[in-house]
Enzyme design. Structure first.
Site, PDB file in Angstrom:
ATOM      1  N   ASN A   1       0.666  -1.209   0.567  1.00  0.00           N
ATOM      2  CA  ASN A   1       0.053  -0.194   0.384  1.00  0.00           C
ATOM      3  C   ASN A   1       1.108   1.435   0.386  1.00  0.00           C
ATOM      4  O   ASN A   1       1.976   1.517   0.794  1.00  0.00           O
ATOM      5  CB  ASN A   1      -0.866  -0.240   0.897  1.00  0.00           C
ATOM      6  CG  ASN A   1      -1.713   1.047   1.552  1.00  0.00           C
ATOM      7  OD1 ASN A   1      -1.669   2.005   0.369  1.00  0.00           O
ATOM      8  ND2 ASN A   1      -2.322   1.099   2.459  1.00  0.00           N
ATOM      9  N   TRP A   2       0.774   1.933  -0.952  1.00  0.00           N
ATOM     10  CA  TRP A   2       2.179   2.953  -0.835  1.00  0.00           C
ATOM     11  C   TRP A   2       1.030   4.542  -0.848  1.00  0.00           C
ATOM     12  O   TRP A   2       2.227   5.162  -0.648  1.00  0.00           O
ATOM     13  CB  TRP A   2       2.285   2.991  -2.859  1.00  0.00           C
ATOM     14  CG  TRP A   2       2.875   2.523  -3.560  1.00  0.00           C
ATOM     15  CD1 TRP A   2       2.979   0.936  -3.106  1.00  0.00           C
ATOM     16  CD2 TRP A   2       3.164   2.408  -4.980  1.00  0.00           C
ATOM     17  NE1 TRP A   2       3.957   0.410  -3.796  1.00  0.00           N
ATOM     18  CE2 TRP A   2       4.476   1.284  -4.938  1.00  0.00           C
ATOM     19  CE3 TRP A   2       3.214   3.087  -6.084  1.00  0.00           C
ATOM     20  CZ2 TRP A   2       4.542   0.623  -6.461  1.00  0.00           C
ATOM     21  CZ3 TRP A   2       3.630   3.176  -7.127  1.00  0.00           C
ATOM     22  CH2 TRP A   2       4.038   1.474  -7.396  1.00  0.00           C
ATOM     23  N   LYS A   3       0.269   3.994  -0.235  1.00  0.00           N
ATOM     24  CA  LYS A   3      -0.640   5.237   0.442  1.00  0.00           C
ATOM     25  C   LYS A   3      -0.360   6.354  -0.627  1.00  0.00           C
ATOM     26  O   LYS A   3      -0.391   6.517  -1.830  1.00  0.00           O
ATOM     27  CB  LYS A   3      -0.445   5.049   1.838  1.00  0.00           C
ATOM     28  CG  LYS A   3       0.152   4.341   2.368  1.00  0.00           C
ATOM     29  CD  LYS A   3       0.148   4.408   3.981  1.00  0.00           C
ATOM     30  CE  LYS A   3      -0.672   2.926   4.884  1.00  0.00           C
ATOM     31  NZ  LYS A   3       0.106   2.984   6.053  1.00  0.00           N
TER      32      LYS A   3
ATOM     33  N   HIS B   1      -9.537   1.210   5.549  1.00  0.00           N
ATOM     34  CA  HIS B   1      -8.270   1.415   5.346  1.00  0.00           C
ATOM     35  C   HIS B   1      -7.976   2.034   6.618  1.00  0.00           C
ATOM     36  O   HIS B   1      -9.349   2.931   6.565  1.00  0.00           O
ATOM     37  CB  HIS B   1      -7.298   1.847   5.003  1.00  0.00           C
ATOM     38  CG  HIS B   1      -5.852   1.428   4.773  1.00  0.00           C
ATOM     39  ND1 HIS B   1      -5.520   2.147   5.999  1.00  0.00           N
ATOM     40  CD2 HIS B   1      -4.805   0.694   5.035  1.00  0.00           C
ATOM     41  CE1 HIS B   1      -4.300   2.799   6.773  1.00  0.00           C
ATOM     42  NE2 HIS B   1      -4.113   1.727   5.670  1.00  0.00           N
TER      43      HIS B   1
ATOM     44  N   GLU C   1      -6.513   4.531   8.050  1.00  0.00           N
ATOM     45  CA  GLU C   1      -6.463   5.787   7.454  1.00  0.00           C
ATOM     46  C   GLU C   1      -7.411   7.083   7.075  1.00  0.00           C
ATOM     47  O   GLU C   1      -8.094   7.351   7.059  1.00  0.00           O
ATOM     48  CB  GLU C   1      -5.416   6.225   6.645  1.00  0.00           C
ATOM     49  CG  GLU C   1      -4.372   6.023   7.785  1.00  0.00           C
ATOM     50  CD  GLU C   1      -3.031   4.960   6.589  1.00  0.00           C
ATOM     51  OE1 GLU C   1      -2.982   5.219   5.912  1.00  0.00           O
ATOM     52  OE2 GLU C   1      -2.221   4.805   7.881  1.00  0.00           O
TER      53      GLU C   1
ATOM     54  N   GLU D   1      -5.393  -5.081  10.293  1.00  0.00           N
ATOM     55  CA  GLU D   1      -4.121  -3.816  10.760  1.00  0.00           C
ATOM     56  C   GLU D   1      -4.560  -3.223  11.736  1.00  0.00           C
ATOM     57  O   GLU D   1      -5.868  -1.876  11.967  1.00  0.00           O
ATOM     58  CB  GLU D   1      -4.527  -2.732   9.416  1.00  0.00           C
ATOM     59  CG  GLU D   1      -3.558  -3.194   7.737  1.00  0.00           C
ATOM     60  CD  GLU D   1      -3.357  -2.524   7.418  1.00  0.00           C
ATOM     61  OE1 GLU D   1      -2.223  -2.505   6.959  1.00  0.00           O
ATOM     62  OE2 GLU D   1      -3.712  -1.266   7.119  1.00  0.00           O
TER      63      GLU D   1
ATOM     64  N   GLY E   1       2.689   2.896  10.913  1.00  0.00           N
ATOM     65  CA  GLY E   1       3.795   3.306  10.894  1.00  0.00           C
ATOM     66  C   GLY E   1       4.059   3.913  11.863  1.00  0.00           C
ATOM     67  O   GLY E   1       5.166   4.508  12.140  1.00  0.00           O
TER      68      GLY E   1
ATOM     69  N   SER F   1       3.700  -2.122  10.404  1.00  0.00           N
ATOM     70  CA  SER F   1       5.021  -2.245  10.534  1.00  0.00           C
ATOM     71  C   SER F   1       5.709  -3.327   9.805  1.00  0.00           C
ATOM     72  O   SER F   1       6.683  -3.709  10.444  1.00  0.00           O
ATOM     73  CB  SER F   1       5.797  -1.695  11.637  1.00  0.00           C
ATOM     74  OG  SER F   1       4.710  -0.834  11.781  1.00  0.00           O
TER      75      SER F   1
ATOM     76  N   GLY G   1       2.609  -1.310   4.647  1.00  0.00           N
ATOM     77  CA  GLY G   1       2.881  -0.010   3.805  1.00  0.00           C
ATOM     78  C   GLY G   1       4.564   0.662   3.739  1.00  0.00           C
ATOM     79  O   GLY G   1       5.052   0.288   2.436  1.00  0.00           O
ATOM     80  N   GLY G   2       4.688   1.584   4.622  1.00  0.00           N
ATOM     81  CA  GLY G   2       6.227   1.636   4.384  1.00  0.00           C
ATOM     82  C   GLY G   2       7.647   1.377   3.918  1.00  0.00           C
ATOM     83  O   GLY G   2       7.641   1.941   2.807  1.00  0.00           O
TER      84      GLY G   2
HETATM   85  P1  13P Z   1       3.080   0.396   7.873  1.00  0.00           P
HETATM   86  O1  13P Z   1       3.567  -0.722   6.823  1.00  0.00           O
HETATM   87  O2  13P Z   1       4.134   1.830   7.029  1.00  0.00           O
HETATM   88  O3  13P Z   1       2.934   0.238   9.107  1.00  0.00           O
HETATM   89  O4  13P Z   1       1.352   0.254   7.586  1.00  0.00           O
HETATM   90  C1  13P Z   1       0.687  -0.332   7.167  1.00  0.00           C
HETATM   91  C2  13P Z   1      -0.329  -0.072   6.686  1.00  0.00           C
HETATM   92  O5  13P Z   1      -1.364   0.635   6.383  1.00  0.00           O
HETATM   93  C3  13P Z   1      -0.404  -0.980   4.835  1.00  0.00           C
HETATM   94  O6  13P Z   1      -1.767  -0.715   4.645  1.00  0.00           O
END
Ligand code: 13P
Length: 254
Positions: free
Chosen positions: A11-13, A97, A99, A169, A175, A215, A236-237
């Site tokens: 997920n590049w966000k 998600h 967010e 999640e 993050g 993470s 994510g990251g």
């Molecule tokens: P991180 O891997 O950056 O913690 O993000 C997880 C996430 O929200 C994937 O959708």
């Protein structure tokens, strides 16, 4: 024994403009190993879907959106339809998600409508759930996530369980560098599976992938994957660096 193909989804966000997306997609094609044991998906921002699709063409890496609207077309400024996702060969789409739930007020009812629209269009939802730190500290995390699952899946008809994916999640692990332990992940993913059995029956529940997210990185992915009800990760990251994402796919393919 259930036979679920593992999934590693990135997920590049809201990261990578078009040139950066093209570059990362090229690097991923070169670095990510191809294996029948793991399905690999990347979910770029909407603006990057077309160019990423172009770069991934011919590779085993699949494409997903990060959001969708349930109407087919019309006066919905800023939204993306299932047809638009399909036109760039997106086969997956993240919904619900945390967010989006937190910042854009997406509700379980919205998540359910999005899932229905995606499935009707033949796109696989990656439906997210997860509790806040407050809920976790109150010891109500299992109850909270089970309730989300019930609402998000309400009335869904799942004919092919490989075409509906859940990502657990925990919000406090996203993050933050604070990872849930593999046992924490199994506790909730196991409860999700039990709920899916109640709703859809054993056979369907056995075929639905449940991913962990929060993470996740090359150093900790193996521990999660050892767990019975964890079928991969939503990353994510670590999905923004081709080397780390490829290393995670490699671990999942072992
Ligand atoms: P991180 O891997 O950056 O913690 O993000 C997880 C996430 O929200 C994937 O959708």
């Amino acid at each position: 024994m259930p036979n679920r193909t593992r999934m590693i989804a990135g997920n590049w966000k809201m990261n990578n403009d078009v040139p950066a997306a093209k570059k990362l997609a090229e690097e991923l094609v070169a670095a990510v190993p191809t294996s029948d044991a793991v399905e690999v998906v990347v979910c770029p921002p909407t603006i990057d879907l077309a160019c990423t699709s172009h770069k991934l063409a011919g590779s085993a890496i699949k494409l997903g959106g990060q959001n969708v609207y349930w109407e087919e077309k019309g006066a919905y400024t800023g939204e993306t339809s299932t047809g638009m996702l399909k036109s760039v060969n997106a086969e997956y789409c993240i919904i619900g998600h945390s967010e989006r739930r937190d910042y854009f007020h997406e509700t379980d009812e919205d998540v359910n409508k999005k899932a229905r629209a995606l499935m009707a269009a033949g796109i696989t939802p990656i439906s997210c759930c997860g509790e806040s730190l407050e809920v976790r500290e109150a010891g109500k995390h299992v109850e909270f996530v089970v309730d989300q699952i019930k609402k998000d899946t309400e009335g869904l008809e799942i004919t092919d369980p490989s075409k509906y994916v859940i990502a657990y999640e925990p919000i406090w692990a996203i993050g933050t560098g604070k990872t849930a332990t593999a046992d924490d992940a199994q506790e909730v993913c196991g409860a999700i599976r039990k709920t899916l059995v109640e709703i859809f029956g054993q056979e369907t529940a056995d075929g639905i992938r449940v991913l962990y997210g929060g993470s996740a990185k090359p150093e900790n992915i193996a521990g999660f994957l050892e767990k019975e009800d964890v079928d991969g990760a939503l990353v994510g990251g670590a999905s923004l660096v081709a080397e780390s994402f490829a290393a995670m796919v490699e671990k999942a393919a072992e």
